[in-house]
Design an enzyme around this catalytic site. Structure first.
Site, PDB file in Angstrom:
ATOM      1  N   ARG A   1      -7.660   3.921  13.482  1.00 36.43           N
ATOM      2  CA  ARG A   1      -6.779   5.067  13.706  1.00 36.43           C
ATOM      3  C   ARG A   1      -6.154   5.079  15.103  1.00 36.43           C
ATOM      4  O   ARG A   1      -4.990   5.472  15.262  1.00 36.43           O
ATOM      5  CB  ARG A   1      -7.554   6.374  13.493  1.00 36.43           C
ATOM      6  CG  ARG A   1      -8.172   6.533  12.116  1.00 36.43           C
ATOM      7  CD  ARG A   1      -7.131   6.659  11.044  1.00 36.43           C
ATOM      8  NE  ARG A   1      -7.745   6.918   9.735  1.00 36.43           N
ATOM      9  CZ  ARG A   1      -7.083   6.887   8.600  1.00 36.43           C
ATOM     10  NH1 ARG A   1      -5.791   6.613   8.575  1.00 36.43           N
ATOM     11  NH2 ARG A   1      -7.708   7.123   7.452  1.00 36.43           N
TER      12      ARG A   1
ATOM     13  N   LYS B   1      -4.082  -2.040  10.261  1.00 35.49           N
ATOM     14  CA  LYS B   1      -4.458  -2.247   8.863  1.00 35.49           C
ATOM     15  C   LYS B   1      -4.690  -3.713   8.511  1.00 35.49           C
ATOM     16  O   LYS B   1      -5.323  -3.999   7.489  1.00 35.49           O
ATOM     17  CB  LYS B   1      -3.330  -1.726   7.959  1.00 35.49           C
ATOM     18  CG  LYS B   1      -3.039  -0.252   8.104  1.00 35.49           C
ATOM     19  CD  LYS B   1      -3.976   0.578   7.272  1.00 35.49           C
ATOM     20  CE  LYS B   1      -3.493   2.004   7.143  1.00 35.49           C
ATOM     21  NZ  LYS B   1      -4.330   2.787   6.231  1.00 35.49           N
TER      22      LYS B   1
ATOM     23  N   ASP C   1      -9.087   0.402   2.186  1.00 37.93           N
ATOM     24  CA  ASP C   1      -8.065  -0.068   3.119  1.00 37.93           C
ATOM     25  C   ASP C   1      -8.470   0.368   4.527  1.00 37.93           C
ATOM     26  O   ASP C   1      -8.016   1.386   5.038  1.00 37.93           O
ATOM     27  CB  ASP C   1      -6.703   0.509   2.735  1.00 37.93           C
ATOM     28  CG  ASP C   1      -5.568  -0.127   3.510  1.00 37.93           C
ATOM     29  OD1 ASP C   1      -5.707  -1.308   3.874  1.00 37.93           O
ATOM     30  OD2 ASP C   1      -4.554   0.548   3.745  1.00 37.93           O
TER      31      ASP C   1
ATOM     32  N   ASP D   1       0.846  -1.192   0.000  1.00 39.00           N
ATOM     33  CA  ASP D   1       0.000   0.000   0.000  1.00 39.00           C
ATOM     34  C   ASP D   1       0.878   1.238   0.000  1.00 39.00           C
ATOM     35  O   ASP D   1       1.828   1.343   0.792  1.00 39.00           O
ATOM     36  CB  ASP D   1      -0.912   0.002   1.230  1.00 39.00           C
ATOM     37  CG  ASP D   1      -2.015   1.042   1.119  1.00 39.00           C
ATOM     38  OD1 ASP D   1      -2.490   1.275  -0.006  1.00 39.00           O
ATOM     39  OD2 ASP D   1      -2.412   1.603   2.147  1.00 39.00           O
TER      40      ASP D   1
ATOM     41  N   HIS E   1      -3.906  14.194   0.745  1.00 41.06           N
ATOM     42  CA  HIS E   1      -4.120  13.360   1.933  1.00 41.06           C
ATOM     43  C   HIS E   1      -2.935  13.450   2.886  1.00 41.06           C
ATOM     44  O   HIS E   1      -3.111  13.640   4.098  1.00 41.06           O
ATOM     45  CB  HIS E   1      -4.339  11.901   1.514  1.00 41.06           C
ATOM     46  CG  HIS E   1      -4.411  10.942   2.661  1.00 41.06           C
ATOM     47  ND1 HIS E   1      -5.454  10.934   3.569  1.00 41.06           N
ATOM     48  CD2 HIS E   1      -3.567   9.945   3.060  1.00 41.06           C
ATOM     49  CE1 HIS E   1      -5.249   9.985   4.469  1.00 41.06           C
ATOM     50  NE2 HIS E   1      -4.112   9.372   4.178  1.00 41.06           N
TER      51      HIS E   1
ATOM     52  N   THR F   1      -8.931  -5.630   4.181  1.00 38.07           N
ATOM     53  CA  THR F   1      -8.874  -4.694   3.065  1.00 38.07           C
ATOM     54  C   THR F   1      -9.853  -5.190   2.013  1.00 38.07           C
ATOM     55  O   THR F   1      -9.751  -6.332   1.561  1.00 38.07           O
ATOM     56  CB  THR F   1      -7.454  -4.632   2.461  1.00 38.07           C
ATOM     57  OG1 THR F   1      -6.531  -4.203   3.463  1.00 38.07           O
ATOM     58  CG2 THR F   1      -7.393  -3.687   1.281  1.00 38.07           C
TER      59      THR F   1
ATOM     60  N   GLU G   1      -9.381   4.159  -1.903  1.00 39.56           N
ATOM     61  CA  GLU G   1      -8.199   3.893  -2.705  1.00 39.56           C
ATOM     62  C   GLU G   1      -8.587   3.178  -3.998  1.00 39.56           C
ATOM     63  O   GLU G   1      -9.703   2.688  -4.161  1.00 39.56           O
ATOM     64  CB  GLU G   1      -7.195   3.011  -1.941  1.00 39.56           C
ATOM     65  CG  GLU G   1      -6.731   3.588  -0.614  1.00 39.56           C
ATOM     66  CD  GLU G   1      -5.501   2.886  -0.061  1.00 39.56           C
ATOM     67  OE1 GLU G   1      -4.742   2.277  -0.864  1.00 39.56           O
ATOM     68  OE2 GLU G   1      -5.289   2.946   1.159  1.00 39.56           O
TER      69      GLU G   1
ATOM     70  N   GLN H   1      -3.472   2.497  15.281  1.00 35.90           N
ATOM     71  CA  GLN H   1      -2.343   2.966  14.479  1.00 35.90           C
ATOM     72  C   GLN H   1      -1.533   4.043  15.204  1.00 35.90           C
ATOM     73  O   GLN H   1      -0.300   4.044  15.156  1.00 35.90           O
ATOM     74  CB  GLN H   1      -2.842   3.510  13.139  1.00 35.90           C
ATOM     75  CG  GLN H   1      -1.731   3.948  12.200  1.00 35.90           C
ATOM     76  CD  GLN H   1      -2.263   4.318  10.824  1.00 35.90           C
ATOM     77  OE1 GLN H   1      -3.402   4.035  10.479  1.00 35.90           O
ATOM     78  NE2 GLN H   1      -1.429   4.964  10.026  1.00 35.90           N
TER      79      GLN H   1
ATOM     80  N   GLU I   1     -10.614   4.042   3.974  1.00 35.51           N
ATOM     81  CA  GLU I   1      -9.684   4.785   3.135  1.00 35.51           C
ATOM     82  C   GLU I   1     -10.042   4.520   1.681  1.00 35.51           C
ATOM     83  O   GLU I   1     -10.003   3.362   1.236  1.00 35.51           O
ATOM     84  CB  GLU I   1      -8.227   4.396   3.414  1.00 35.51           C
ATOM     85  CG  GLU I   1      -7.726   4.911   4.751  1.00 35.51           C
ATOM     86  CD  GLU I   1      -6.227   4.752   4.945  1.00 35.51           C
ATOM     87  OE1 GLU I   1      -5.684   5.414   5.843  1.00 35.51           O
ATOM     88  OE2 GLU I   1      -5.611   3.958   4.193  1.00 35.51           O
TER      89      GLU I   1
ATOM     90  N   GLU J   1     -10.139  12.786   7.695  1.00 34.99           N
ATOM     91  CA  GLU J   1     -10.064  14.104   7.072  1.00 34.99           C
ATOM     92  C   GLU J   1     -11.424  14.784   7.009  1.00 34.99           C
ATOM     93  O   GLU J   1     -11.531  15.993   7.264  1.00 34.99           O
ATOM     94  CB  GLU J   1      -9.504  13.967   5.658  1.00 34.99           C
ATOM     95  CG  GLU J   1      -8.081  13.437   5.596  1.00 34.99           C
ATOM     96  CD  GLU J   1      -7.736  12.988   4.198  1.00 34.99           C
ATOM     97  OE1 GLU J   1      -7.230  13.821   3.421  1.00 34.99           O
ATOM     98  OE2 GLU J   1      -7.980  11.808   3.871  1.00 34.99           O
TER      99      GLU J   1
END
Length: 429
Positions: free
Chosen positions: A249, A265, A245, A138, A145, A269, A213, A252, A211, A377
């Site tokens: 948070r 993660k 993905d 990834d 971003h 996915t 992607e 992480q 996420e 975001e």
């Protein structure tokens, strides 16, 4: 190799379908009312149908110079062997399929017995992962971003790390937990540190995020020790899917220093089931963001149009919502680092990419808040929660929320779509 917008299929296809004859994406399906021991098969989406390539192969309809000798690849239960044949074989297959499905060609159109064996309603099949994914990488290739996240955690003046404009930042993900669209995932548990003045705790993730992607599958790949030059990379990109993905948070935040994401993660996915080829996307090729300050090193330098104008959408469906609510509209063309640059960088050390490897773009955010590709975001780290039409408030993803991602290119009277990438978050076990 652009496909004519005027080309028509003998199959009736609505103008807003994701799967006109100009598309012809590949996937792996299994019939819902299958017989015992019936294998998964390779199919191509056309309108509301799946075209069974196993049946076409058995009928000896792949009669070009390459595939006539290699038609057994269409009797496999994944696309890896076909991916390994390379772009000349992919193009030959596309030409054959386009001809067989065109309105002027009688082979399928006028043979009801063959047509009934080869064409299955999409509603009557289950889509599976399109390939055996040996490795999954990834990237972190959206400048918007990276700037947004960096601003949140380090401030505007230090938003981008010193290396970011010089190379496509990436990390190796977990291939075993890449799942097909429609697979539900449980909220992960792990170490959290909500109060930095106290030791960590073990709990379910509270800040679960999507996420937005896209990802591409590798074709033939390269031998160990032999990098893929940037001018050759498109010969090794089989096609693209939409990818979510999923990210925890809070897990992480505690774990990522110094080696990056790990448990945050690896719990899942999601990818869309249909792989859209570069030839189908050729009419939508465009120039990506300028890379002038700094100019990339020679092995990453590419002045050709290497971006694609692919519209992206994310919607959330809760138990109280009657219809999914769109929270993001973005576009792949915003990506700073292209797929060509990602693959060239990945292999520059001599790392061997193999057929079926999956490379993710990283979160795709645009220049405006409505184009941000994650809840991190969109709600700016939870400080600006969104209100759904049901009155529900969301900072991140709650249990039983379903996230629906879609992607499409809009042509003149047709669209090239990817289908949906759908996943629901179930409570932690």
């Amino acid at each position: 190799m652009a496909t004519s917008t005027l080309l028509k299929s003998f199959i009736e296809i609505s103008e807003d379908s994701d799967f006109p004859i100009q598309n012809l994406p590949y996937g792996i399906f299994i019939r819902r009312n299958r017989e015992e021991n019936e294998k998964a098969k390779i199919g191509v989406a056309i309108g509301n149908y799946v075209l069974d390539l196993f049946q076409l192969s058995n009928a000896a309809l792949f009669d070009g110079p390459i595939l006539k000798e290699n038609s057994s690849v269409f009797r496999e239960s994944n696309l890896n062997a076909f991916m390994a044949l390379g772009r000349p074989a992919w193009r030959e297959a596309r030409q054959t399929l386009t001809r067989l499905l065109s309105a002027e060609e009688s082979t399928l159109r006028d043979n009801s017995e063959l047509r009934n064996r080869c064409l299955i309603l999409q509603a009557d099949v289950q889509m599976l992962l399109p390939a055996f994914i040996g490795d999954y990488t990834d990237f972190y290739s959206s400048r918007e971003h990276a700037t947004n996240v960096g601003t949140m955690f380090r401030g505007k003046d230090n938003a981008l790390m010193p290396n970011w404009l010089h190379l496509p930042v990436g990390y190796h993900g977990r291939a075993s937990s890449v799942v097909a669209s429609g697979t539900n995932l449980h909220r992960p548990r792990g170490q959290l540190c909500p109060d930095e003045t106290k030791p960590p705790i073990f709990d379910s993730a509270k800040l679960l995020d999507f996420e937005l992607e896209m990802a591409f599958f590798v074709g033939p790949g390269n031998q160990l020790g032999h990098p893929i030059p940037i001018e050759k990379t498109e010969e090794h990109i089989f096609g693209l899917v939409v990818m979510n993905d999923w990210s925890a948070r809070d897990i992480q935040k505690w774990e990522y220093v110094p080696l990056g994401p790990f448990l945050a993660k690896n719990f899942g996915t999601s990818i869309s089931p249909w792989i859209v080829t570069l030839d189908a996307l050729e009419p939508f090729r465009t120039q990506g963001p300028a890379q002038e300050d700094p100019t990339p090193l020679p092995y990453l330098r590419d002045n050709s149009p290497s971006a694609y104008d692919i519209n992206l959408e994310v919607a959330i469906k809760t138990e109280k919502l009657e219809q999914p609510f769109t929270v993001c509209r973005s576009n792949l063309k915003y990506m700073y680092w292209s797929m060509k640059q990602q693959l060239a960088h990945h292999t520059i050390t001599g790392c061997n990419a193999r057929p079926g490897d999956l490379l993710g773009s990283g979160t795709i955010s645009g220049p405006t808040p409505d184009s941000f590709g994650s809840m991190l975001e969109i709600t700016w780290r939870g400080s600006k929660p969104i209100t759904l039409p049901s009155g529900e408030i969301r900072k991140f993803i709650d249990d039983n929320d379903e996230v629906i991602m879609r992607a499409f290119c809009q042509g003149n009277g047709f669209r090239i779509g990817f289908g949906s990438c759908v996943g629901k978050i179930l409570p932690a076990i």
